[in-house]
Scaffold this motif. Structure first.
Motif, PDB file in Angstrom:
ATOM      1  N   TYR A 163      56.828  30.545 -44.644  1.00 25.68           N
ATOM      2  CA  TYR A 163      58.938  31.360 -45.421  1.00 25.68           C
ATOM      3  C   TYR A 163      59.374  32.336 -44.146  1.00 25.68           C
ATOM      4  CZ  TYR A 163      56.773  35.671 -46.725  1.00 25.68           C
ATOM      5  OH  TYR A 163      56.492  36.855 -46.725  1.00 25.68           O
ATOM      6  N   GLN A 164      58.817  33.179 -43.571  1.00 35.87           N
ATOM      7  CA  GLN A 164      59.703  33.598 -43.056  1.00 35.87           C
ATOM      8  C   GLN A 164      60.927  33.075 -41.713  1.00 35.87           C
ATOM      9  OE1 GLN A 164      57.072  37.078 -41.104  1.00 35.87           O
ATOM     10  NE2 GLN A 164      56.398  37.532 -43.042  1.00 35.87           N
ATOM     11  N   TRP A 165      60.826  31.820 -41.589  1.00 38.91           N
ATOM     12  CA  TRP A 165      62.261  31.133 -40.936  1.00 38.91           C
ATOM     13  C   TRP A 165      63.287  31.289 -40.911  1.00 38.91           C
ATOM     14  CZ3 TRP A 165      61.280  29.017 -36.009  1.00 38.91           C
ATOM     15  CH2 TRP A 165      61.755  27.678 -35.729  1.00 38.91           C
ATOM     16  N   LEU A 166      63.080  31.382 -42.542  1.00 34.44           N
ATOM     17  CA  LEU A 166      65.046  31.579 -42.842  1.00 34.44           C
ATOM     18  C   LEU A 166      64.898  32.955 -42.770  1.00 34.44           C
ATOM     19  CD1 LEU A 166      64.103  29.976 -46.382  1.00 34.44           C
ATOM     20  CD2 LEU A 166      64.847  28.949 -43.686  1.00 34.44           C
ATOM     21  N   THR A 167      64.572  34.125 -42.057  1.00 34.41           N
ATOM     22  CA  THR A 167      64.661  35.334 -42.209  1.00 34.41           C
ATOM     23  C   THR A 167      64.201  35.960 -40.384  1.00 34.41           C
ATOM     24  OG1 THR A 167      62.808  36.492 -42.947  1.00 34.41           O
ATOM     25  CG2 THR A 167      64.431  36.444 -44.376  1.00 34.41           C
ATOM     26  N   ARG A 168      65.065  35.195 -39.776  1.00 35.19           N
ATOM     27  CA  ARG A 168      64.587  35.780 -38.498  1.00 35.19           C
ATOM     28  C   ARG A 168      65.747  36.645 -37.795  1.00 35.19           C
ATOM     29  NH1 ARG A 168      63.407  30.385 -34.641  1.00 35.19           N
ATOM     30  NH2 ARG A 168      65.379  29.806 -35.469  1.00 35.19           N
ATOM     31  N   GLY A 169      65.274  36.890 -36.929  1.00 37.61           N
ATOM     32  CA  GLY A 169      66.735  38.475 -36.385  1.00 37.61           C
ATOM     33  C   GLY A 169      66.574  39.746 -37.065  1.00 37.61           C
ATOM     34  N   LEU A 170      66.242  39.652 -38.282  1.00 40.32           N
ATOM     35  CA  LEU A 170      66.101  40.765 -39.732  1.00 40.32           C
ATOM     36  C   LEU A 170      65.706  41.780 -38.982  1.00 40.32           C
ATOM     37  CD1 LEU A 170      67.357  39.643 -42.382  1.00 40.32           C
ATOM     38  CD2 LEU A 170      68.293  39.593 -40.407  1.00 40.32           C
ATOM     39  N   ALA A 171      66.042  43.734 -39.456  1.00 40.94           N
ATOM     40  CA  ALA A 171      65.288  44.586 -39.750  1.00 40.94           C
ATOM     41  C   ALA A 171      64.772  44.606 -37.578  1.00 40.94           C
ATOM     42  CB  ALA A 171      63.621  44.945 -39.734  1.00 40.94           C
ATOM     43  N   GLN A 172      65.110  44.732 -36.757  1.00 41.97           N
ATOM     44  CA  GLN A 172      65.140  44.291 -35.688  1.00 41.97           C
ATOM     45  C   GLN A 172      64.628  45.788 -34.871  1.00 41.97           C
ATOM     46  OE1 GLN A 172      68.386  43.173 -32.615  1.00 41.97           O
ATOM     47  NE2 GLN A 172      68.883  42.053 -34.561  1.00 41.97           N
ATOM     48  N   ALA A 195      61.878  25.732 -44.147  1.00 41.89           N
ATOM     49  CA  ALA A 195      60.969  26.587 -43.739  1.00 41.89           C
ATOM     50  C   ALA A 195      60.128  26.292 -43.054  1.00 41.89           C
ATOM     51  CB  ALA A 195      60.808  28.139 -44.389  1.00 41.89           C
ATOM     52  N   ALA A 196      58.745  25.635 -44.458  1.00 45.33           N
ATOM     53  CA  ALA A 196      57.736  25.162 -43.180  1.00 45.33           C
ATOM     54  C   ALA A 196      58.714  24.049 -42.522  1.00 45.33           C
ATOM     55  CB  ALA A 196      57.021  25.257 -44.613  1.00 45.33           C
ATOM     56  N   ARG A 197      59.032  23.324 -42.125  1.00 41.56           N
ATOM     57  CA  ARG A 197      59.301  22.337 -41.440  1.00 41.56           C
ATOM     58  C   ARG A 197      60.009  22.367 -39.916  1.00 41.56           C
ATOM     59  NH1 ARG A 197      60.659  16.683 -42.465  1.00 41.56           N
ATOM     60  NH2 ARG A 197      63.125  17.104 -41.725  1.00 41.56           N
ATOM     61  N   GLY A 198      60.470  23.964 -40.279  1.00 40.90           N
ATOM     62  CA  GLY A 198      60.854  24.579 -38.987  1.00 40.90           C
ATOM     63  C   GLY A 198      59.909  24.913 -38.236  1.00 40.90           C
ATOM     64  N   ALA A 221      55.140  20.203 -46.232  1.00 46.16           N
ATOM     65  CA  ALA A 221      56.435  19.660 -44.563  1.00 46.16           C
ATOM     66  C   ALA A 221      54.702  19.672 -43.893  1.00 46.16           C
ATOM     67  CB  ALA A 221      56.750  20.753 -44.575  1.00 46.16           C
ATOM     68  N   ALA A 222      53.716  19.975 -43.828  1.00 47.16           N
ATOM     69  CA  ALA A 222      52.852  19.734 -42.691  1.00 47.16           C
ATOM     70  C   ALA A 222      52.091  18.337 -42.463  1.00 47.16           C
ATOM     71  CB  ALA A 222      51.417  20.228 -43.493  1.00 47.16           C
ATOM     72  N   ARG A 223      52.197  17.382 -44.241  1.00 43.74           N
ATOM     73  CA  ARG A 223      52.109  16.426 -44.220  1.00 43.74           C
ATOM     74  C   ARG A 223      53.243  15.037 -42.863  1.00 43.74           C
ATOM     75  NH1 ARG A 223      51.435  15.840 -48.831  1.00 43.74           N
ATOM     76  NH2 ARG A 223      48.678  16.267 -49.026  1.00 43.74           N
ATOM     77  N   GLU A 224      54.438  15.625 -44.295  1.00 41.67           N
ATOM     78  CA  GLU A 224      55.426  14.957 -43.235  1.00 41.67           C
ATOM     79  C   GLU A 224      55.331  15.068 -41.312  1.00 41.67           C
ATOM     80  OE1 GLU A 224      58.338  15.331 -46.438  1.00 41.67           O
ATOM     81  OE2 GLU A 224      58.938  17.014 -44.992  1.00 41.67           O
ATOM     82  N   ASP A 282      67.129  17.203 -35.590  1.00 41.42           N
ATOM     83  CA  ASP A 282      67.520  17.948 -35.420  1.00 41.42           C
ATOM     84  C   ASP A 282      68.709  17.787 -37.194  1.00 41.42           C
ATOM     85  OD1 ASP A 282      68.958  18.139 -33.116  1.00 41.42           O
ATOM     86  OD2 ASP A 282      69.241  15.703 -32.954  1.00 41.42           O
ATOM     87  N   GLN A 283      68.065  17.594 -37.809  1.00 39.58           N
ATOM     88  CA  GLN A 283      67.538  17.443 -39.442  1.00 39.58           C
ATOM     89  C   GLN A 283      67.089  18.640 -40.058  1.00 39.58           C
ATOM     90  OE1 GLN A 283      65.950  13.982 -41.457  1.00 39.58           O
ATOM     91  NE2 GLN A 283      67.053  14.791 -43.907  1.00 39.58           N
ATOM     92  N   ILE A 284      66.035  19.159 -39.385  1.00 42.69           N
ATOM     93  CA  ILE A 284      65.250  20.049 -39.633  1.00 42.69           C
ATOM     94  C   ILE A 284      65.875  21.080 -39.627  1.00 42.69           C
ATOM     95  CG2 ILE A 284      62.494  21.499 -38.932  1.00 42.69           C
ATOM     96  CD1 ILE A 284      61.549  19.445 -38.546  1.00 42.69           C
ATOM     97  N   ALA A 285      67.049  21.621 -38.216  1.00 46.49           N
ATOM     98  CA  ALA A 285      67.563  23.015 -37.924  1.00 46.49           C
ATOM     99  C   ALA A 285      68.426  22.915 -38.931  1.00 46.49           C
ATOM    100  CB  ALA A 285      68.114  22.210 -36.621  1.00 46.49           C
ATOM    101  N   ARG A 286      69.171  21.793 -39.025  1.00 44.24           N
ATOM    102  CA  ARG A 286      70.186  21.765 -40.102  1.00 44.24           C
ATOM    103  C   ARG A 286      70.061  22.161 -41.791  1.00 44.24           C
ATOM    104  NH1 ARG A 286      71.482  16.826 -37.553  1.00 44.24           N
ATOM    105  NH2 ARG A 286      70.527  15.951 -39.663  1.00 44.24           N
ATOM    106  N   GLU A 287      68.771  21.822 -41.968  1.00 44.15           N
ATOM    107  CA  GLU A 287      67.944  22.252 -43.233  1.00 44.15           C
ATOM    108  C   GLU A 287      67.893  23.905 -43.476  1.00 44.15           C
ATOM    109  OE1 GLU A 287      64.920  19.870 -43.819  1.00 44.15           O
ATOM    110  OE2 GLU A 287      66.186  18.388 -44.197  1.00 44.15           O
ATOM    111  N   ALA A 288      66.947  24.218 -42.180  1.00 43.73           N
ATOM    112  CA  ALA A 288      66.793  25.462 -42.340  1.00 43.73           C
ATOM    113  C   ALA A 288      68.378  26.557 -41.747  1.00 43.73           C
ATOM    114  CB  ALA A 288      66.066  25.891 -41.010  1.00 43.73           C
TER     115      ALA A 288
END
Length: 456
Positions: free
Chosen positions: A71-80, A106-109, A143-146, A436-442
């Motif tokens: 899930y942390q894929w959505l909060t990268r680069g914070l509290a550096q 986030a799991a897909r990313g 996501a893992a199954r996909e 590319d779709q994963i990147a857009r979704e994220a």
């Protein structure tokens, strides 16, 4: 039975003898490794659906990730520039707003980055379950199954909020009873104990500073009653050690042992601040360690005593950790970082060598997850999880030792990756999903999460 033949490549089997072939072959039959050896594959094989010329490549077992927080894929680069506790305090209020679409994206990313970089077995420790947020564990499993990756989903939990002396905010925790019931339900619904399982469940209360002693004890009893493994964070920082001494009157390892949390069915993330007695306790009980060198450095946690853990016989694998503390999200770079960072410790250049680093990322990880009989090395009868790394390009052109090229050189491109005998990566691109779709979704879900957090 359909067969895939890979030949004319260097082979690092990572078996008990570290057998290697300068020019060898691997034959996959169905979802199993049929043969591994020197020279070209045997003649006259039936059912060959594909032959791969591995000239200029190295084939290894697939990489095994032993610790992550998708899930942390959505909060990268914070509290550096924060240590662990300050980082958690800054991010918990954001994480407590996640929901099912966010976690799925986030799991897909997270999985896409790992799989594209040679991971064939992934693991995730998910422990944030806001009320009304949907089926978060199911989103990860979907996501893992996909993506077609082998997956251990560790159903985490927190029941110690700030009002009771814990670190997470009260609205981010469950009750003890809710956490235990949901964890057992996850085992009932998803766990597959079969030897070739693509999905397994582990029981995973978060950490000593976010769960009660009751939850730790009852979780251990639940896991052993149901025959699944146990996972948590342990001995990550000096602040955690201080917390345990102040709250429980003992250090983290002694506290874990008092709650039933040492054993061959247990592995812990980080284990940075361990003394000789702690290491002996892990070795005596067979407790495993997920070593996360990049995250440990990012959060200034320290250098884990990996050479001493290995010398004592402790099972050790590698972990990416969450991508809010390891923004690259890749495990193959941890091979290099594990070697380099451990050489900054007391053992210096004798700390780890390149083959030990590769073993950490393959067989070591399989052992930590309790799957060393099925994955982690290239041996006849084992599951066909393997990676063909391209080493004849500019980045590795003058390194004669292929294992050294993989570990010490630039990140090697993946020409082919098989999971359970099926291709999931070809020429550096994922076959099962659209990157590319994963990147857009994220991006969309990260913005939505930030907007919700700002409004609250």
């Amino acid at each position: 039975m359909n067969r895939i033949v890979i030949e004319n490549c260097a082979v690092a089997t990572v078996d008990a003898h570290d057998t290697e072939y300068a020019s060898g072959h691997v034959v996959v039959a169905g979802n199993r490794v049929e043969s591994v050896g020197e020279g070209r594959a045997p003649e006259g094989l039936e059912g060959v659906v594909r032959r791969v010329d591995g000239t200029g490549h190295l084939v290894t077992p697939g990489l095994v990730n032993t610790h992550h927080h998708f899930y942390q894929w959505l909060t990268r680069g914070l509290a550096q520039d924060s240590n662990l506790f300050d980082w958690l305090v800054a991010l918990y209020p954001v994480w407590a707003r996640i929901d099912e679409p966010m976690v799925h994206a986030a799991a897909r990313g997270s999985l896409a980055m790992m799989v594209r970089g040679g991971v064939t077995t992934a693991m995730d420790h998910h422990y944030v379950f806001p009320r009304g947020s949907g089926d978060l564990l199911g989103a990860e499993i979907r996501a893992a199954r996909e993506l077609g990756v082998r997956f251990t989903a560790a159903r985490g939990s927190m029941d110690l909020g700030t009002s009771d002396g814990g670190l997470p905010p009260d609205f981010a925790v469950e009750s003890t009873e809710e956490a235990l019931a949901a964890t057992e339900a996850a085992i009932d619904t998803h766990h597959d104990p079969a030897p070739d399982a693509m999905l397994r469940i582990a029981v995973a209360p978060c950490s000593p500073f976010s769960v009660t002693t009751e939850l730790l004890r009852e979780s251990a009893a639940l896991a052993r009653r149901r025959g699944v493994r146990l996972h948590t964070h342990g001995s990550e920082t000096v602040e955690e050690e201080k917390f345990c001494h102040e709250r429980f009157g003992m250090g983290p390892t002694d506290y874990f042992e008092s709650t039933g949390w040492l054993g061959e069915d247990v592995w812990m993330a980080h284990c940075v601040h361990m003394n000789d007695t702690d290491i002996r306790a892990f070795a005596r009980t067979g407790t495993g360690v997920a070593h996360c060198p990049s995250s440990n450095a990012r959060l200034a946690a320290g250098i884990a005593r990996v050479p001493d853990l290995l010398a004592a016989g402790v099972p050790v694998g590698l972990g990416v950790d969450g991508t809010a503390s390891n923004e690259s999200g890749e495990l193959h770079t941890e091979l290099r970082n594990a070697l380099l960072i451990n050489r900054l410790g007391g053992h210096r250049e004798k700390a780890l060598n390149v083959r030990q680093a590769l073993r950490l990322g393959t067989y070591g990880g399989a052992r930590v997850l309790g799957r060393q009989g099925e994955i982690g090395s290239l041996e006849p009868g084992k599951l066909a999880d393997l990676v063909l790394w391209k080493l004849d390009g500019l980045g590795h052109s003058s390194i004669a030792d292929p294992v050294a090229a993989l570990v010490l050189g630039a990140p090697a491109p993946v020409t082919l990756s098989l999971v359970n005998g099926a291709p999931v990566v070809e020429s550096g691109r994922l076959l099962t999903v659209d990157e590319d779709q994963i990147a857009r979704e994220a991006r969309t879900e990260a913005r939505r999460l930030a907007h919700i957090a700002e409004e609250d």
